[in-house]
Design a protein around this motif. Structure first.
Motif, PDB file in Angstrom:
ATOM      1  N   GLU A 216       0.801  -1.163   0.141  1.00 48.53           N
ATOM      2  CA  GLU A 216      -0.156  -0.095   0.104  1.00 48.53           C
ATOM      3  C   GLU A 216       0.756   1.317   0.072  1.00 48.53           C
ATOM      4  OE1 GLU A 216      -2.645  -0.359   3.279  1.00 48.53           O
ATOM      5  OE2 GLU A 216      -1.345   0.921   4.706  1.00 48.53           O
ATOM      6  N   LEU A 219       1.397   6.720   3.955  1.00 54.29           N
ATOM      7  CA  LEU A 219       0.544   7.993   4.202  1.00 54.29           C
ATOM      8  C   LEU A 219       1.265   9.001   5.131  1.00 54.29           C
ATOM      9  CD1 LEU A 219      -2.780   6.207   5.025  1.00 54.29           C
ATOM     10  CD2 LEU A 219      -2.126   7.430   2.760  1.00 54.29           C
ATOM     11  N   GLU A 223      -0.611  10.044  13.615  1.00 52.75           N
ATOM     12  CA  GLU A 223      -1.325   8.946  14.031  1.00 52.75           C
ATOM     13  C   GLU A 223      -2.271   9.114  15.340  1.00 52.75           C
ATOM     14  OE1 GLU A 223       0.503   5.014  13.862  1.00 52.75           O
ATOM     15  OE2 GLU A 223       2.258   5.920  12.710  1.00 52.75           O
ATOM     16  N   LYS A 245       5.121   3.773  18.193  1.00 57.58           N
ATOM     17  CA  LYS A 245       5.251   2.523  17.696  1.00 57.58           C
ATOM     18  C   LYS A 245       6.997   2.083  17.689  1.00 57.58           C
ATOM     19  CE  LYS A 245       1.261   0.187  16.263  1.00 57.58           C
ATOM     20  NZ  LYS A 245       0.292   0.899  15.568  1.00 57.58           N
ATOM     21  N   GLU A 315      -5.079   0.643  10.025  1.00 55.20           N
ATOM     22  CA  GLU A 315      -5.552  -0.548  10.438  1.00 55.20           C
ATOM     23  C   GLU A 315      -6.590  -0.747  11.482  1.00 55.20           C
ATOM     24  OE1 GLU A 315      -3.012  -2.904  13.043  1.00 55.20           O
ATOM     25  OE2 GLU A 315      -2.699  -1.162  14.396  1.00 55.20           O
TER      26      GLU A 315
END
Ligand code: AMP
Ligand code: GLY
Length: 461
Positions: A216, A219, A223, A245, A315
């Motif tokens: 994909e 982006l 977040e 993360k 997600e």
């Protein structure tokens, strides 16, 4: 009421801690739990994926409500098994858990429901994936290097599927199935992307979970994690949080399960939450219903919000986030048991408005040396009793266990030191002041948890 929490991480400790505060709850069990859940509740030595043994235990103990923490038992179908046996359980069915269990399924739901997400293709064939990588991302060139005229001409001569090419951007490759947070790679070059696709499709990296991949577009933006409680029809979004993360300060280094989180986040104000609810949460719940797999449980939307204020889905998960749950639940003033019980009973519509402590909370994850790679276990942890835990300062355990009468590290993410403060800065100072009192060999943490909030606000001004 007797409650069973399934899992053994920081999220589960936060759930046990909060549930035990409910006047309705007489006992909280945790299977298998950690050293922290054993203090705030009672541990049961059953693995989180041993569904027959968990069911047997819940029946024997006459458990009133079961709350699975991790995705694995949900994707295996624990909710269906408990319901068949007439037991109340909070979470999605096996069919609905595919929203996290298969990234291709999730993308399909998003496409169908017109939910904004990165452009993508899904592959189980290496040649087709390679062709797509070349076509879309100008394969063969380092994305960040200037392209020669010959290369460019060669690229334009290739057969095309009508997709416009994306150049000079990282490429995101994701294993389709569950890969314990390791199945996503943001690749700087075509070659890196191709190597990761190969690793996945060969079955060497993630087994069956990598037999299909998603490629994909990258982006950009800020977040945010949205955790919404859903009972199939009604959606109650909890206040938004932000995870960290990457392993190291300034969002550098390899991806981890999450090195810290804070709540609320300035990235999601009331207007943005409304937009997210209307453009993402409501459409996904409707689409799941249309497919005959009503969604019930925690709908976790991991979002990227661009500079124009457009949220896109990175997600979906079907459970509480870890470590987001720690600061979110610290701020929750409503009765968590009543909320989850209402969701499991399909009566969320009647649930009174959720109450929040207005003070922000910050959770700093302390990890074992070497995490997210390999690490040594069994080091005694000192300083856990230096100050008492309170409703506004709590050391949540994740990878800990009791060994020879001592609490030792037994996982990569070991503790989630969580604190509130009158503002985010004070919450951060309170959390790090507590972190300083704890030590074991090799212990480390990020030093900048929640700084992204300040940077975001400065950028917006
Ligand atoms: P996921 O498990 O899908 O949320 O991916 C893990 C992390 O990889 C996310 O939290 C992001 O930081 C990053 N990531 C995933 N997908 C993208 C994307 N399309 N663009 C940019 N970063 C991404
Ligand atoms: N903190 C990310 C997750 O729970 O998936």
């Amino acid at each position: 009421m007797k409650v069973l929490v399934i899992g053994q991480g920081g999220r589960e400790h936060a759930l046990v801690w909060k549930l035990a505060q409910s006047p309705e709850v007489t006992k909280v069990f945790c299977a298998p739990g950690n050293a922290g859940t054993g203090k705030d509740g009672e541990n049961v030595p059953i693995a989180d994926d041993d569904i027959p043994a968990l069911l047997q235990f819940a029946q024997n103990e006459k458990i009133d409500l079961t709350i699975p923490g991790p995705e694995v038992p949900l994707v295996m179908g624990i909710v269906d098994e408990f319901k068949k046996a007439g037991l109340k359980i909070f979470g999605p069915s096996k069919a609905a858990a595919q929203l996290e269990g298969s990234k291709t399924f999730a993308k399909d739901v998003m496409t169908r429901a017109k939910i904004p997400t990165a452009d993508y293709e899904s592959f189980d064939d290496l040649e087709a994936a390679e062709f797509y990588l070349k076509e879309r991302y100008g394969g063969g060139f380092r994305a960040e290097e200037p392209i020669s005229i010959e290369d460019e001409q060669a690229w334009f001569r290739q057969p095309k599927s009508g997709r416009s090419p994306v150049m000079n951007q990282p490429i995101v490759v994701k294993a389709d199935g569950l890969a314990a947070g390791k199945g996503v790679k943001v690749c700087a070059t075509y070659q890196e992307a191709l190597d990761f696709v190969r690793e996945c499709l060969s079955g060497n990296a993630f087994g069956e979970a990598g037999a299909r991949v998603i490629i994909e577009d990258f982006l950009e933006g800020a977040e945010a994690s949205i955790l919404a409680i859903v009972d199939g029809k009604t959606i109650i979004p909890l206040e938004a949080s932000q995870d960290h993360k990457a392993a190291h300060d300034g969002d550098t280094g390899p991806n981890t399960g999450g090195m810290g989180a804070y709540c609320p986040t300035p990235v999601v104000d009331a207007e943005m939450m409304d937009k997210i609810t209307q453009t993402i949460l409501v459409p996904v719940v409707h689409e799941m219903k249309r497919r005959g797999c009503n969604f019930s449980g925690v709908l976790y939307a991991g979002l990227m919000i661009d500079q124009l204020g457009n949220p896109k889905v990175l997600e979906f998960n079907v459970r509480f986030g870890d470590p987001e749950t720690q600061p979110v639940l610290m701020r929750l003033k409503s009765d968590l048991f009543k909320l989850l019980d209402a969701a499991a009973s399909g009566t969320l519509r009647d649930f009174e408005e959720i109450e929040w402590d207005s003070r922000p909370a910050v959770c700093v994850v302390m990890a074992s040396q070497g995490y997210p790679g390999s690490y040594k276990k069994g080091y005694p942890i000192r300083g856990l009793d230096a100050v008492p835990n309170t409703s506004e300062l709590k050391v949540f355990h994740a990878g800990t266990k009791v060994e020879g009468g001592e609490i030792v590290n037994s996982g990569g993410r070991v503790l989630g030191v969580t604190a509130m403060g009158k503002d985010l800065n004070e919450a951060k100072l309170n959390a790090y002041a507590r972190v300083k009192m704890i030590r074991w060999e090799g212990a480390w943490c990020r030093k900048d948890i929640s700084d992204k909030a300040r940077l975001y606000v400065e950028q917006e001004e």
